[in-house]
Design an enzyme around this catalytic site. Sequence first.
Site, PDB file in Angstrom:
ATOM      1  NE  ARG A  77      -3.368   2.479   2.584  1.00 48.69           N
ATOM      2  CZ  ARG A  77      -3.352   3.253   3.655  1.00 48.69           C
ATOM      3  NH1 ARG A  77      -2.813   2.857   4.790  1.00 48.69           N
ATOM      4  NH2 ARG A  77      -3.896   4.448   3.610  1.00 48.69           N
ATOM      5  CG  HIS A 116      -1.047   8.967   3.593  1.00 44.31           C
ATOM      6  ND1 HIS A 116      -1.170   7.616   3.857  1.00 44.31           N
ATOM      7  CD2 HIS A 116      -0.624   9.518   4.751  1.00 44.31           C
ATOM      8  CE1 HIS A 116      -0.820   7.373   5.105  1.00 44.31           C
ATOM      9  NE2 HIS A 116      -0.481   8.515   5.682  1.00 44.31           N
ATOM     10  CD  GLU A 161      -4.366   7.494   9.885  1.00 43.59           C
ATOM     11  OE1 GLU A 161      -3.820   8.553  10.231  1.00 43.59           O
ATOM     12  OE2 GLU A 161      -3.957   6.378  10.232  1.00 43.59           O
ATOM     13  CG  ASN A 289      -5.191   3.359   8.771  1.00 45.18           C
ATOM     14  OD1 ASN A 289      -5.428   2.387   8.064  1.00 45.18           O
ATOM     15  ND2 ASN A 289      -4.754   4.504   8.286  1.00 45.18           N
ATOM     16  CE1 TYR A 291       0.245   2.678  13.595  1.00 40.01           C
ATOM     17  CE2 TYR A 291      -1.787   3.719  12.896  1.00 40.01           C
ATOM     18  CZ  TYR A 291      -0.537   3.217  12.596  1.00 40.01           C
ATOM     19  OH  TYR A 291      -0.063   3.248  11.310  1.00 40.01           O
ATOM     20  CD  GLU A 355      -1.584   3.953   8.227  1.00 34.37           C
ATOM     21  OE1 GLU A 355      -1.287   4.353   9.370  1.00 34.37           O
ATOM     22  OE2 GLU A 355      -1.775   4.715   7.267  1.00 34.37           O
TER      23      GLU A 355
HETATM   24  O1  IFM Z   1       2.757   7.698  10.048  1.00 32.73           O
HETATM   25  C1  IFM Z   1       1.374   7.692  10.250  1.00 32.73           C
HETATM   26  C2  IFM Z   1       0.641   7.507   8.952  1.00 32.73           C
HETATM   27  O2  IFM Z   1       0.999   8.465   8.008  1.00 32.73           O
HETATM   28  C3  IFM Z   1      -0.843   7.607   9.181  1.00 32.73           C
HETATM   29  N1  IFM Z   1      -1.253   6.703  10.217  1.00 32.73           N
HETATM   30  C4  IFM Z   1      -0.528   6.714  11.458  1.00 32.73           C
HETATM   31  C5  IFM Z   1       0.959   6.583  11.189  1.00 32.73           C
HETATM   32  C6  IFM Z   1       1.741   6.612  12.513  1.00 32.73           C
HETATM   33  O3  IFM Z   1       1.525   7.807  13.175  1.00 32.73           O
END
Ligand code: IFM
Length: 447
Positions: A77, A116, A161, A289, A291, A355
């Site tokens: 990606r 992006h 995002e 995405n 985290y 992500e």
């Molecule tokens: O680096 C970023 C990415 O560009 C978008 N999602 C989160 C990642 C980590 O912060």
Amino acid sequence: MTQRRFPAGFWWGAATAAYQIEGAVDVDGRVPSIWDTFCAEPGRVAHGDTGAEAAQHYRRYREDVGLMRELGLGAYRFSISWARVFGGETRGLDFYDRLVDELCAAGIKPVATLYHWDLPQSLEDGGGWLARATPERFADYATAAAERLGDRVALWCTVNEPWCSAFLGYSSGAHAPARAEGAAGLTAAHHLLLAHGLANLAVRAAAPDALVSCALNQGAVRAVSDSPADLDAARRIDGLLNRLFVDPILRGAYPEDVLEDTRTVTDWSFVQDADLKAISTPIDVLGVNYYQPDLVGAAAEPQTGPWPFPGSTGVAFHKTPGPLTEMDWTVDPSGLFELLTRLKRDYDVPVMITENGAAYADVAADGRVADPDRIAYLDGHLKAAHDAITAGVDLRGYFVWSLLDNFEWALGYGKRFGIVHVDYETQRRTLKDSARWYRDVIAANGL
Ligand code: IFM
């Protein structure tokens, strides 16, 4: 023995974004983007870092595709830089054409993100994501990209995002274009969603067999206690972070409670009649995405100063207990399980983890980078993803963020997310232990 096998045909990938890795900001007709401007302003980015060189992927893409092949990636990606394709420029598309060919030759599915975060500066000067003309221009750009690459791109991600672009860009100003204008983020969010919808239609018109998605940063939002005030704070943050984006795309309507929460700061007059129809054009898979989870409660005082949740002040973010990454983000794979099963329960949509990954302070020594914390992070999250599949989630793939160490936006190069280490002095790439570990997971289609 492999304990958790993923479904046949599962997409094993890695993700990057143009401004974070490409460098080459002044070649082949590329125009300045809002991130060039942001980086040039003193104090905006840690250590005065910029994306001007980054990992020089624009020049080194063949070597990088070679690394992907070595890892056995099934999909890659990347993002197309709108600033390279602006004003009818074709040399930028030539680059992505070569990249896509190289990927196909290596047996790797190209997954192209159209936006992006690197908006051409001249569009920002004309109002940026606050102007309705921007999503309209975006549709033209999507058409040009799909006409050129649509015969080989396996999946299109329209916007990445949009919460970040809208609310960090236009409400808190922590990201480019650094406009701390509170409620403006809601206008930007709507126009980013409209850009998604118009691009979805444009890509399908240019490449009828295309698969289309978008990549939302969705969180598992938890209340810090069961008190009505804390539960309400969590509802409001869930509304602005999650449902504000996923509801219009999958249900064709903004959530009533979010409209109500934000009435004091906007009248929503920027939404026009046919917008939600375009925004809810069916997608093939939802990109997620993820985290860390968000732990939220009521705050005694309303927020003062820049704040990325317009209409929802009086909210405090708490730290979820657990180990922290170099970003100070809590490692908690149960949040991923919670998020995926919630998307199944509330929307019943096929999903792709577009992500997931972690930054650690990796050091290369003697040709090796030992990164056990990243392996543990990925291992935990892949197990959570597998548990979600077992619980009935239609999960189609997983993209680790990131293939390469890269420019982490306002935090510069200090945060390393790659499974491949980049020495920014020499541009030497070194597979981290996590890359070798990921290669074994891919080979086994499980862990
Ligand atoms: O680096 C970023 C990415 O560009 C978008 N999602 C989160 C990642 C980590 O912060």
